[in-house]
Design an enzyme around this catalytic site. Structure first.
Site, mmCIF file in Angstrom:
data_model
loop_
_atom_site.group_PDB
_atom_site.id
_atom_site.type_symbol
_atom_site.label_atom_id
_atom_site.label_comp_id
_atom_site.label_asym_id
_atom_site.label_seq_id
_atom_site.Cartn_x
_atom_site.Cartn_y
_atom_site.Cartn_z
ATOM 1 N N HIS A 262 0.851 -1.187 0.000
ATOM 2 C CA HIS A 262 0.000 0.000 0.000
ATOM 3 C C HIS A 262 0.885 1.234 0.000
ATOM 4 C CE1 HIS A 262 -3.207 2.761 1.051
ATOM 5 N NE2 HIS A 262 -4.015 1.814 0.612
ATOM 6 N N ASP B 107 -7.893 -5.555 0.024
ATOM 7 C CA ASP B 107 -8.384 -6.437 -1.031
ATOM 8 C C ASP B 107 -7.959 -7.881 -0.873
ATOM 9 O OD1 ASP B 107 -9.798 -4.533 -2.490
ATOM 10 O OD2 ASP B 107 -7.963 -3.772 -3.410
HETATM 11 N N1 CMC Z 1 4.300 -7.642 -4.824
HETATM 12 C C1 CMC Z 1 5.652 -7.593 -4.992
HETATM 13 N N2 CMC Z 1 6.391 -6.485 -4.823
HETATM 14 C C2 CMC Z 1 5.740 -5.360 -4.481
HETATM 15 C C3 CMC Z 1 4.346 -5.315 -4.296
HETATM 16 C C4 CMC Z 1 3.620 -6.514 -4.476
HETATM 17 N N3 CMC Z 1 2.290 -6.530 -4.301
HETATM 18 N N4 CMC Z 1 3.960 -4.068 -3.959
HETATM 19 C C5 CMC Z 1 5.079 -3.334 -3.937
HETATM 20 N N5 CMC Z 1 6.173 -4.112 -4.250
HETATM 21 C C6 CMC Z 1 7.585 -3.690 -4.278
HETATM 22 C C7 CMC Z 1 7.903 -2.888 -5.527
HETATM 23 O O1 CMC Z 1 8.346 -3.729 -6.572
HETATM 24 C C8 CMC Z 1 8.977 -1.970 -5.015
HETATM 25 O O2 CMC Z 1 10.176 -2.702 -4.926
HETATM 26 P P1 CMC Z 1 11.611 -1.980 -5.183
HETATM 27 O O3 CMC Z 1 11.734 -0.950 -4.103
HETATM 28 O O4 CMC Z 1 12.598 -3.079 -5.086
HETATM 29 O O5 CMC Z 1 11.514 -1.375 -6.552
HETATM 30 C C9 CMC Z 1 8.543 -1.647 -3.588
HETATM 31 O O6 CMC Z 1 7.772 -2.798 -3.173
HETATM 32 C C10 CMC Z 1 7.675 -0.387 -3.459
HETATM 33 O O7 CMC Z 1 6.558 -0.542 -4.335
HETATM 34 P P2 CMC Z 1 5.912 0.610 -5.208
HETATM 35 O O8 CMC Z 1 5.292 -0.004 -6.410
HETATM 36 O O9 CMC Z 1 6.900 1.714 -5.404
HETATM 37 O O10 CMC Z 1 4.807 1.109 -4.185
HETATM 38 P P3 CMC Z 1 3.602 2.044 -4.541
HETATM 39 O O11 CMC Z 1 3.303 2.788 -3.298
HETATM 40 O O12 CMC Z 1 3.872 2.847 -5.769
HETATM 41 O O13 CMC Z 1 2.423 1.033 -4.912
HETATM 42 C C11 CMC Z 1 0.656 -0.509 -4.665
HETATM 43 C C12 CMC Z 1 1.449 0.634 -4.021
HETATM 44 C C13 CMC Z 1 -0.560 -0.817 -3.803
HETATM 45 C C14 CMC Z 1 0.168 -0.074 -6.058
HETATM 46 C C15 CMC Z 1 1.574 -1.750 -4.793
HETATM 47 O O14 CMC Z 1 1.970 -2.188 -3.505
HETATM 48 C C16 CMC Z 1 0.913 -2.902 -5.548
HETATM 49 O O15 CMC Z 1 1.008 -2.939 -6.784
HETATM 50 N N6 CMC Z 1 0.194 -3.833 -4.843
HETATM 51 C C17 CMC Z 1 -0.541 -4.882 -5.506
HETATM 52 C C18 CMC Z 1 -1.884 -4.331 -5.997
HETATM 53 C C19 CMC Z 1 -2.866 -4.108 -4.865
HETATM 54 O O16 CMC Z 1 -3.067 -4.954 -4.009
HETATM 55 N N7 CMC Z 1 -3.547 -2.943 -4.896
HETATM 56 C C20 CMC Z 1 -4.590 -2.617 -3.931
HETATM 57 C C21 CMC Z 1 -4.198 -1.490 -3.028
HETATM 58 S S1 CMC Z 1 -5.330 -1.301 -1.632
HETATM 59 C C22 CMC Z 1 -6.870 -0.960 -2.352
HETATM 60 C C23 CMC Z 1 -6.972 0.438 -2.834
HETATM 61 O O17 CMC Z 1 -6.561 0.727 -3.958
HETATM 62 O O18 CMC Z 1 -7.492 1.266 -2.089
#
Ligand code: CMC
Length: 424
Positions: free
Chosen positions: A303, A360
């Protein structure tokens, strides 16, 4: 509080620091460009406060979520969806009479115009419910021209809010019934919002099990608002142009659809099924999620804001156990989900990046147990998030906010002369 000082090109500039009621601090750079000629770059807006808001507070480090000051745990346990919706929209808990009037307004404004039903009937039966909902909410503009003005009176605003909460519920169940070849059932004002939804969805004349109604109500309450996330920021962005309320909410629906946002609940269930069909070895999928050469992500994990735990996920996990036990459902996907969670929470990759199950991760297992088809999960999120979007839209319009218009830093070609086709 003292001002923030920035030194740029040898000159010192001062900008005010503002503090929220929960102690959050921000540097107010409204005058930055005018005074310095600089803008800021903040890709993904991780450090940008786009507004001040009195609706929802969350502290991602401590795992705190409050609607209008009330802790989410108390609301999930003691309140219900329309009471929480009233709270988000009006800033205070309703009296019994106010809640009755609010529920009545939703029921009275739920009927879909015949033309909207014709539109719903024309969609292919396997159309994705999110595309259907977004189109239908946009289509409402054609049937309520009197509600399209930039300034709505209080009664027009109340009517359109009640209408959206009622008509989205009816459109979802109408489309589902038609898609499975059943006659759509009419809304019943005597039932609670969640019971009415379930009763229309499953065309049931019997009372729905109160535990099932309660489970849906909890899910809707937990999804009702989440401050400036992608879809809510979209609602504020579109609303800031004074687009009408239906167009604004349709834009929120589209933004929610993506798998990184609301679409994650569908993606989680599909991921769990993929793991199951592959033999159930979830550790293999954890390795895939960690592999930077593999695009696979652990859906339902991570998140932008929560870096300790997602308080909604905690409540949902408990509700999931209760509902499955009550309904006597023994879903092997729950075992896979729990195994995945346990492994991930002790894996250095997830620990270092502070990746925890989000709202989720378990919600899809509950929706599945309730009999909701997988491709409708994100539409269920819409149903829950509607009051939040509407409250944020209302707050935006009442604040007299300027149109949202970010800047950029241009990185393309510098000025050059046009070359005619025969000379290229
Ligand atoms: N699986 C594997 N690696 C992950 C994941 C994941 N679900 N989420 C983040 N990472 C890694 C990412 O690759 C990055 O690694 P590095 O620092 O080595 O490059 C690090 O963690 C930080 O991730 P980010 O993508 O920069 O984080 P963000 O804040 O931009 O994204 C997120 C947040 C929710 C989009 C992401 O965690 C994700 O894609 N999660 C899976 C999708 C999901 O469950 N979304 C629902 C969110 S809650 C419901 C809502 O939207 O309100």
């Amino acid at each position: 509080m003292s001002n923030a000082k920035f030194e740029l090109d040898g000159k010192v500039f001062e900008f005010p620091v503002i503090e929220g009621t929960e102690g959050e601090k921000a540097v107010d750079i409204t005058k930055l460009r005018g005074e310095t000629g600089y803008v800021t770059i903040d890709s993904g807006y991780g450090n940008t406060g786009s507004c001040t808001s009195a609706i929802t507070f969350l502290d991602g480090e401590k795992g705190i979520l409050h609607y209008r000051g009330y802790p989410i745990e108390q609301l999930a346990e003691k309140s219900n969806f329309t009471e929480v919706s009233y709270l988000l929209l009006n800033g205070k808990l309703p009296t019994e009479a106010e809640l009755k009037a609010f529920d009545k307004a939703i029921a009275d404004n739920s009927e879909l115009p015949a033309g909207v039903k014709t539109i719903l009937d024309a969609f292919p039966k396997d159309a994705h419910p999110m595309g259907v909902l977004s189109s239908v909410v946009s289509a409402l503009t054609a049937f309520y021209p009197e509600l399209l003005g930039a300034e709505l009176s209080k009664s027009e605003q109340d009517k359109s809010i009640a209408q959206l909460m009622g008509q989205v519920k009816v459109a979802m169940t109408y489309f589902f019934s038609k898609s499975v070849g059943k006659a759509p059932k009419a809304t019943n004002a005597a039932l609670s919002y969640s019971e009415d939804f379930l009763s229309m969805m499953f065309n049931s004349n019997d009372a729905i099990d109160p535990e099932v109604v309660n489970a849906l109500d909890i899910l809707l309450v937990l999804h009702a608002d989440h401050e400036q996330n992608c879809s809510t920021s979209t609602v504020r962005m579109v609303g800031s142009s004074h687009a009408n309320i239906f167009a604004t909410i349709a834009a929120g629906i589209d933004a929610l659809w993506g798998p990184l946002h609301g679409g994650a609940n569908q993606a989680v269930l599909e991921m769990l099924e993929e793991i199951q069909n592959d033999g159930g070895d979830y550790k293999k999928f954890l390795e895939k999620a960690k592999d930077k050469n593999d695009s696979f992500r652990l859906m339902g994990f991570g998140h932008r804001v929560y870096k300790n735990f997602d308080p909604r996920a905690k409540i949902i996990k408990k509700a999931c156990d209760t509902v499955l036990t009550k309904l006597n459902v023994n879903d092997p996907l729950l075992k896979i989900a729990k195994g995945l969670e346990e492994e991930a929470l002790k894996d250095p990759y997830f620990v270092e990046r502070k990746l925890y199950p989000n709202v989720d991760f378990y919600s899809g297992i509950i929706y599945k147990a309730l009999g909701i088809p997988t491709n409708m999960f994100t539409a269920m999120f819409v149903l829950g998030r509607l009051p939040g979007w509407l409250a944020q839209w209302k707050e935006l319009r009442e604040s007299g906010a300027r149109i949202s218009r970010p800047r950029q830093i241009y990185t393309g070609e510098t000025a050059r002369d046009y070359v005619e086709m025969n000379k290229r």
